[in-house]
Design a protein around this motif. Structure first.
Motif, short mmCIF file in Angstrom:
data_model
loop_
_atom_site.label_atom_id
_atom_site.label_comp_id
_atom_site.label_asym_id
_atom_site.label_seq_id
_atom_site.Cartn_x
_atom_site.Cartn_y
_atom_site.Cartn_z
N GLN A 185 37.73 38.78 33.38
CA GLN A 185 38.61 37.77 32.80
C GLN A 185 39.42 38.46 31.70
O GLN A 185 38.85 38.96 30.72
CB GLN A 185 37.80 36.61 32.22
CG GLN A 185 37.05 35.80 33.26
CD GLN A 185 35.83 36.51 33.80
OE1 GLN A 185 35.05 37.08 33.05
NE2 GLN A 185 35.66 36.51 35.11
N ILE A 186 40.73 38.48 31.84
CA ILE A 186 41.60 39.17 30.90
C ILE A 186 42.32 38.14 30.04
O ILE A 186 42.96 37.22 30.56
CB ILE A 186 42.64 40.04 31.63
CG1 ILE A 186 41.95 41.00 32.59
CG2 ILE A 186 43.51 40.79 30.64
CD1 ILE A 186 41.02 41.98 31.94
N PRO A 187 42.23 38.23 28.70
CA PRO A 187 42.90 37.26 27.84
C PRO A 187 44.42 37.43 27.86
O PRO A 187 44.95 38.43 28.37
CB PRO A 187 42.33 37.59 26.45
CG PRO A 187 41.98 39.04 26.53
CD PRO A 187 41.51 39.27 27.94
N GLY B 97 47.37 43.27 26.21
CA GLY B 97 47.87 44.55 25.73
C GLY B 97 46.97 45.24 24.74
O GLY B 97 47.14 46.42 24.45
N GLU B 98 46.00 44.53 24.19
CA GLU B 98 45.07 45.17 23.27
C GLU B 98 44.30 46.29 23.96
O GLU B 98 43.79 47.18 23.31
CB GLU B 98 44.09 44.13 22.71
CG GLU B 98 44.78 43.15 21.78
CD GLU B 98 43.87 42.01 21.37
OE1 GLU B 98 42.79 41.86 21.96
OE2 GLU B 98 44.26 41.27 20.46
N SER B 99 44.20 46.21 25.27
CA SER B 99 43.68 47.30 26.10
C SER B 99 42.23 47.66 25.86
O SER B 99 41.82 48.79 26.10
CB SER B 99 44.55 48.56 25.95
OG SER B 99 44.34 49.20 24.70
N ILE B 100 41.42 46.73 25.40
CA ILE B 100 40.00 47.00 25.20
C ILE B 100 39.32 47.18 26.55
O ILE B 100 39.34 46.27 27.39
CB ILE B 100 39.33 45.86 24.41
CG1 ILE B 100 39.93 45.77 23.01
CG2 ILE B 100 37.82 46.07 24.35
CD1 ILE B 100 39.45 44.58 22.22
N PRO B 101 38.73 48.34 26.82
CA PRO B 101 38.05 48.55 28.11
C PRO B 101 36.83 47.64 28.25
O PRO B 101 36.09 47.42 27.28
CB PRO B 101 37.64 50.02 28.07
CG PRO B 101 38.49 50.65 27.01
CD PRO B 101 38.71 49.56 26.00
N LEU B 102 36.62 47.12 29.44
CA LEU B 102 35.48 46.26 29.74
C LEU B 102 34.65 46.93 30.83
O LEU B 102 35.19 47.40 31.82
CB LEU B 102 35.94 44.89 30.22
CG LEU B 102 36.94 44.14 29.35
CD1 LEU B 102 37.38 42.86 30.05
CD2 LEU B 102 36.35 43.83 27.98
N MET C 52 34.49 49.27 35.61
CA MET C 52 35.19 49.30 34.33
C MET C 52 36.68 49.12 34.57
O MET C 52 37.22 49.59 35.58
CB MET C 52 34.93 50.63 33.62
CG MET C 52 35.51 50.75 32.23
SD MET C 52 34.74 52.15 31.38
CE MET C 52 35.84 52.37 29.99
N ASN C 53 37.33 48.40 33.65
CA ASN C 53 38.77 48.25 33.77
C ASN C 53 39.48 49.12 32.74
O ASN C 53 38.94 49.40 31.66
CB ASN C 53 39.21 46.79 33.65
CG ASN C 53 39.13 46.26 32.25
OD1 ASN C 53 38.33 46.71 31.44
ND2 ASN C 53 39.97 45.28 31.94
N PHE C 54 40.66 49.57 33.09
CA PHE C 54 41.44 50.51 32.29
C PHE C 54 42.88 50.03 32.22
O PHE C 54 43.44 49.60 33.23
CB PHE C 54 41.41 51.91 32.92
CG PHE C 54 40.04 52.47 33.15
CD1 PHE C 54 39.41 53.26 32.20
CD2 PHE C 54 39.37 52.21 34.35
CE1 PHE C 54 38.15 53.78 32.43
CE2 PHE C 54 38.11 52.74 34.58
CZ PHE C 54 37.50 53.52 33.62
N HIS C 55 43.49 50.12 31.05
CA HIS C 55 44.89 49.75 30.89
C HIS C 55 45.75 50.93 31.33
O HIS C 55 45.68 52.02 30.75
CB HIS C 55 45.17 49.40 29.42
CG HIS C 55 46.49 48.74 29.20
ND1 HIS C 55 47.69 49.35 29.48
CD2 HIS C 55 46.80 47.51 28.71
CE1 HIS C 55 48.68 48.55 29.16
NE2 HIS C 55 48.18 47.42 28.70
N HIS C 56 46.58 50.71 32.35
CA HIS C 56 47.34 51.82 32.94
C HIS C 56 48.42 52.36 32.01
O HIS C 56 48.92 53.47 32.22
CB HIS C 56 47.97 51.37 34.26
CG HIS C 56 47.98 52.44 35.30
ND1 HIS C 56 47.90 53.78 35.00
CD2 HIS C 56 48.09 52.36 36.66
CE1 HIS C 56 47.95 54.49 36.12
NE2 HIS C 56 48.06 53.65 37.13
#
Length: 209
Positions: A153-155, A159-164, A183-187
């Motif tokens: 679930q992405i808020p 853009g804060e890009s905190i890895p989950l 794990m998710n990563f901000h590209h």
């Protein structure tokens, strides 16, 4: 401590500007981690296996610059140090989220973490106040089932890009213990090369004697 990044001279300027306005600028990777050595070591030395996994993941994040970038109010910052945000289960199956400080050694990490975890297990704290911290990396321990993939679930302020990250139930395969990790990563901040470095370092830490 954090350092403000000048986007105009930043090596990831093109990547960031391209991905920053995507509805979902994240990509998720699911892997199987070999935890045979880590699990055996935890039993021999009498500490929680899950605690060591969190430590290893947190250390791998702190050693990877691309996972310490955050976007705050339209500006990019590089944090010197990232802490761990994790939910701790209570007896009634609700949870409290806590911040566990980063230490380079497992002994330092566990000594600081255990009192915080024990307080949360007693019911102290709440579910979401820890999310106000942005110098964090989120790890959820899911011991109830194995998985081969997951979504997060992405808020709206993605853009804060905190890895989950989520870690799943271990299974035995051909004499080895395998644990799923997603794990998710901000590209805008990282790509396949750095993600590979992260997973490899995580595995190395799990294999340490």
């Amino acid at each position: 401590m954090r350092t403000k990044i000048d986007i105009n001279t930043w090596k990831r300027k093109e990547n960031y500007l391209f991905f920053k306005d995507f509805v979902t600028p994240f990509f998720s990777i699911t892997v199987e981690m070999d935890v045979t050595k880590a699990y055996k070591k935890s039993k021999e030395k009498g500490y929680k296996f899950s605690l060591y996994c969190m430590y290893a993941a947190l250390k791998a994040v702190n050693e990877n610059e691309s996972l310490r970038y955050r976007q705050l109010d339209g500006e990019i910052y590089l944090y010197d140090r990232i802490e761990l945000n994790t939910p701790i289960a209570r007896a009634d199956h609700s949870f409290s989220s806590v911040i566990l400080p980063y230490y380079k050694t497992f002994s330092g990490f566990s000594q600081a973490a255990l009192p915080i975890i024990e307080a949360a297990e007693r019911g102290e704290g709440d579910a979401y106040s820890a999310d106000a911290r942005k110098d964090t990396f989120v790890v959820s321990i899911n011991k109830w089932y194995n998985f081969t993939g997951a979504t997060f679930q992405i808020p709206q302020n993605a853009g804060e890009s905190i890895p989950l990250m989520a870690l799943g139930k271990m299974v035995s395969k051909e004499g080895r213990l395998q644990m799923p990790a997603v794990m998710n990563f901000h590209h805008g901040f990282t790509d396949g090369y750095n993600v590979g470095l992260f997973w490899n370092r995580f595995q190395e830490l799990l294999d340490e004697d």
